[in-house]
Design a protein around this motif. Structure first.
Motif, PDB file in Angstrom:
ATOM      1  N   ILE A  93       1.008   7.974  -0.796  1.00 12.78           N
ATOM      2  CA  ILE A  93      -0.330   7.724  -1.349  1.00 12.78           C
ATOM      3  C   ILE A  93      -1.231   8.930  -1.139  1.00 12.78           C
ATOM      4  O   ILE A  93      -1.901   9.416  -2.066  1.00 12.78           O
ATOM      5  N   ASN A 140      -1.472   0.361  -4.427  1.00  9.39           N
ATOM      6  CA  ASN A 140      -0.650   0.977  -3.390  1.00  9.39           C
ATOM      7  C   ASN A 140      -1.318   0.933  -2.019  1.00  9.39           C
ATOM      8  O   ASN A 140      -0.647   0.713  -1.006  1.00  9.39           O
ATOM      9  N   TRP A 150       5.047   5.084   2.805  1.00  9.10           N
ATOM     10  CA  TRP A 150       4.176   4.752   1.678  1.00  9.10           C
ATOM     11  C   TRP A 150       2.825   5.439   1.836  1.00  9.10           C
ATOM     12  O   TRP A 150       2.288   5.991   0.875  1.00  9.10           O
ATOM     13  N   ARG A 199       8.388  -0.955  -4.135  1.00  4.28           N
ATOM     14  CA  ARG A 199       8.452   0.407  -3.593  1.00  4.28           C
ATOM     15  C   ARG A 199       9.787   1.067  -3.908  1.00  4.28           C
ATOM     16  O   ARG A 199       9.861   2.252  -4.228  1.00  4.28           O
ATOM     17  N   TYR A 217      -0.291   3.810 -12.194  1.00  5.49           N
ATOM     18  CA  TYR A 217      -0.060   3.999 -10.764  1.00  5.49           C
ATOM     19  C   TYR A 217      -1.422   3.940 -10.077  1.00  5.49           C
ATOM     20  O   TYR A 217      -2.005   4.963  -9.730  1.00  5.49           O
ATOM     21  N   LEU A 259       4.884   5.835  -5.641  1.00 10.27           N
ATOM     22  CA  LEU A 259       3.825   4.866  -5.919  1.00 10.27           C
ATOM     23  C   LEU A 259       4.313   3.747  -6.837  1.00 10.27           C
ATOM     24  O   LEU A 259       5.108   3.958  -7.747  1.00 10.27           O
TER      25      LEU A 259
END
Length: 284
Positions: free
Chosen positions: A220, A173, A216, A141, A168, A153
């Motif tokens: 996403i 993820n 995160w 990350r 990606y 990502l």
């Protein structure tokens, strides 16, 4: 077995009764009998999907002790000092490990083992390799781009057989996010089922992991929003791609690309739902 799986059909029970002993031939003791690199069929395989699928089934069938043996053996034998799993991608061995979605799966499975078995002693015995996996995910990350269409990502391989096509990927993820959430809740609280006695708890570390998972998740969802592609006939029907859509990508060009014809890549989209982001994806 039939009661555990809530199967009513006689034919289904018969298939399960036959399939269960057959599935055990995937192992020689605790060694996988599949996934040993170029050999594949032979003991010593490190392909996580084999053990992850088997252990998940064992837990749901009430055979937690066997599941703990398999996962504990995998953690002790295959998690490296840097938190990586075996399997450098032959197409690009210096850039990344293959199957990056496996890391989040392994973290979630560790927590599942604790919940189903209520075995804090086992959890403590295997906490160190789990911490290394968490740290490796956080390093991935930290190396993610900070701007652009794929901001935040992780870049790499979606799964072993396509490791030569890094991107990606959303499944990588989403599973990484889910794994951090599972470990973070285990330590910081928030799990519906409190951990059993003996699990080594570090609330400060757990809160750090939860904070990382929240960031995160935001990255996403933002990238999914930028990557949805509308149909040419009905602009209200979005298509969710397996990886980040580059600027200028159109639905028709993507449908005609070799990407869609590789059936595995379609599965990566479904894995995002499996990782727990389905509701958010639907409302975008």
């Amino acid at each position: 077995l039939s009661r555990a799986c809530m199967v009513q059909s006689v034919s289904q029970r018969s298939h399960m009764a036959a399939g269960w002993p057959c599935s055990q031939t995937d192992y020689v003791g605790l060694d996988q009998n599949y996934g040993a690199g170029s050999v594949y069929w032979g003991p010593g395989g490190s392909l996580l999907l084999t053990t992850a699928a088997m252990a998940s089934s064992l837990l749901r069938m009430g055979l937690a002790n066997r599941a703990l043996d398999l996962i504990g053996y995998y953690l002790d034998r295959f998690v490296g000092a840097d938190g990586t799993l075996p399997g450098k991608c032959a197409a690009n061995p210096t850039q990344f490990n293959d199957g990056l979605a496996d890391y989040g799966r392994l973290l979630q499975l560790y927590v599942n083992c604790i919940h189903y078995s209520r075995n804090g002693t086992w959890a403590a015995a295997h906490a160190a390799p789990i911490a290394r996996v968490v740290n490796y995910l956080r390093q991935l990350r930290a190396s993610a781009p900070t701007s652009g269409v794929a901001a935040g990502l992780v870049y790499g391989s979606a799964e072993h057989d396509r490791c030569g096509e890094p991107d990606y990927y959303f499944n990588v993820n989403a599973w990484g996010w889910r794994g951090l959430v599972a470990i973070g809740r285990l330590h910081a609280g928030g799990d519906p089922l409190p951990p059993p006695e003996g699990v080594p708890i570090n609330a400060t570390w757990g809160n750090e992991i939860i904070a990382e998972a929240v960031r995160w998740r935001g990255d996403i969802l933002a990238t999914i929003g930028r990557s949805l592609i509308n149909t040419t006939t009905n602009p209200h029907v979005p298509f969710f791609l397996p990886s980040v859509a580059r600027s200028g990508t159109g639905l028709n060009s993507w449908l005609l690309s070799s990407c869609l014809r590789r059936s595995r890549l379609q599965c990566y989209v479904f894995e995002v739902n499996g990782a727990g982001l389905s509701l958010e994806c639907q409302v975008l």
